[in-house]
Every structure is written in C-alpha cells, then in structure tokens.
Design a protein around this motif. Structure first.
Motif, PDB file in Angstrom:
ATOM      1  N   ILE A   1       0.970  -0.947  -0.058  1.00  0.00           N
ATOM      2  CA  ILE A   1      -0.051   0.010   0.139  1.00  0.00           C
ATOM      3  C   ILE A   1       1.027   1.213   0.019  1.00  0.00           C
ATOM      4  CG2 ILE A   1      -2.025  -1.186   1.247  1.00  0.00           C
ATOM      5  CD1 ILE A   1      -1.212   0.166   3.743  1.00  0.00           C
ATOM      6  N   ASP A   2       1.989   1.033   0.215  1.00  0.00           N
ATOM      7  CA  ASP A   2       2.957   2.252   0.067  1.00  0.00           C
ATOM      8  C   ASP A   2       3.932   2.319  -1.343  1.00  0.00           C
ATOM      9  OD1 ASP A   2       2.974   2.921   3.127  1.00  0.00           O
ATOM     10  OD2 ASP A   2       3.439   0.800   2.963  1.00  0.00           O
ATOM     11  N   PHE A   3       3.702   3.516  -2.046  1.00  0.00           N
ATOM     12  CA  PHE A   3       4.096   3.405  -3.282  1.00  0.00           C
ATOM     13  C   PHE A   3       5.364   4.754  -3.562  1.00  0.00           C
ATOM     14  CE2 PHE A   3       0.017   1.356  -3.509  1.00  0.00           C
ATOM     15  CZ  PHE A   3       0.613   0.119  -4.190  1.00  0.00           C
ATOM     16  N   VAL A   4       6.001   4.478  -4.534  1.00  0.00           N
ATOM     17  CA  VAL A   4       6.671   5.686  -5.181  1.00  0.00           C
ATOM     18  C   VAL A   4       6.480   5.751  -6.850  1.00  0.00           C
ATOM     19  CG1 VAL A   4       8.962   6.425  -6.073  1.00  0.00           C
ATOM     20  CG2 VAL A   4       8.629   5.609  -3.661  1.00  0.00           C
ATOM     21  N   LEU A   5       5.621   6.514  -6.991  1.00  0.00           N
ATOM     22  CA  LEU A   5       4.975   6.506  -8.424  1.00  0.00           C
ATOM     23  C   LEU A   5       5.765   7.693  -9.282  1.00  0.00           C
ATOM     24  CD1 LEU A   5       1.321   6.670  -7.341  1.00  0.00           C
ATOM     25  CD2 LEU A   5       2.692   4.517  -7.917  1.00  0.00           C
TER      26      LEU A   5
END
Length: 204
Positions: free
Chosen positions: A172-176
């Motif tokens: 659920i934790d992102f780098v986009l």
C-alpha cells in the motif's frame, strides 16, 4: 529524497531544524502528525505548499468528509472514523540537475469513498511532465480506482508487489513516477513502524 508520513511533531521539528531549507514539513491529522519531505543535497525547492484533501489545513475535516463518516456510522462500518481525520498532500516543485520535477507526498484515508475523492484531488496537483508521487495510499494496484488514477496520470509504480504493510500483508506504500525516469533499484527494509521502508533509486 526522503518522504515520510505520520511523523510526530518533535521529530518533524527536528528534521526542519537540522536540515533547514532542504526540509518541508506539513501538519496532518489534527496537527498531531506531520508529513515530511527532504530534498537531496544537490536539489532545491522552487516552490512548496500544503494542499488540503478532505480537511482544512490538516486540522479540521471538511463537511463532505463529515457527512461520509455519518453515513458510514449509520451503516455500522468500522471505517467511519476516517472522515474525521483531515488529510493533506505536500506539493513541491524542485530543481535537480537542471530539471524541474513535481513531487507530491501524501497519506490517503483507508475508507474507499474518501480515498477515491482524495485521488481525484491529487490528479490536479500533478501538473508537470516530470513527476514523483509518494506515500501511503492505503490500497493496492488491484484496486480499480487506483489503477484509473495511475492510467489517467501516466504514473508507474516502482518495485514489485511485495507487501509493504506488516499487518495487512499488502503493498500500500508507493513511489510513483513519470517523465523519463528509469528504475535502477528497489528495496524494502524493516522499520519501527507497521510499514516497511520503501527505497527506490531512479535515474533520468
């Protein structure tokens, strides 16, 4: 670059005091928890601001957010408290090696109705071709609305589907990112919170 969510006030003030103009801290969740964005040494802010999502300045929830909580409470849904938690996004334009990059750091609600409306607001903040969006999105890439957000904004999630949240076992934790970035490194490491630290290396 370092992007943090749910930072305690004393830690947030310490980050700002020690890193000066490289650090940007923003009040979130009643001003009791903060977002923090720290630039690398060879970068500088061209501008930065806090954008309210379902609240006013991270201290008070908006009326539509309160109405959602009331509806959820009447329906007996345990996520009804989410509407009372004002969420924000940090929005920055940084200069790095002659390139202007939009950076957005946020922490979205768990409740899907609130989260989807916040995703729509995030889209309006991504106004440069080169952009990085980070944070706890409280949902996965299997979610239709998150997928629509990614497609609409041309964003790619860095890394694999390995879980980032200990308790739920979900990513659920992102780098986009978008705009010519190439992912050359990705790693998850343990932390003292219930989330793993997401480390991403991007090159242009």
């Amino acid at each position: 670059m370092v992007c943090l969510q749910e930072v305690k006030p004393t830690r947030a003030l310490g980050i700002k005091r020690n890193l000066g103009p490289r650090a940007f801290v923003s009040a979130a969740k009643y001003g009791l928890l903060y977002l923090a964005l720290v630039l690398p040494e060879n970068a500088r802010f061209l501008e930065h601001r806090m954008a309210s999502l379902n609240g006013y300045g991270g201290f008070l929830p908006r009326p539509w957010s309160l109405r959602r909580s009331y509806e959820l409470h009447k329906a007996g849904r345990p996520t009804w408290r989410d509407g009372f938690e004002p969420r924000v996004a940090q929005v920055a334009r940084m200069l790095w090696e002659g390139r202007e990059i939009r950076v957005v750091n946020t922490h979205l609600p768990l409740e899907f109705g609130l989260r989807n409306r916040c995703l729509d607001l995030l889209s309006s903040l991504l106004d440069l071709e080169s952009a990085i969006a980070t944070g706890d999105f409280n949902t996965t890439t299997q979610n239709l609305f998150l997928n629509d957000f990614l497609l609409r904004n041309g964003l790619r999630p860095a890394g694999t589907e390995e879980p980032t949240h200990y308790y739920s076992g979900r990513r659920i934790d992102f780098v986009l990112h978008r705009g010519g970035f190439h992912e050359v490194g990705y790693e998850l490491t343990k932390s003292l919170s219930d989330h793993r630290v997401v480390r991403v290396e991007l090159e242009v």
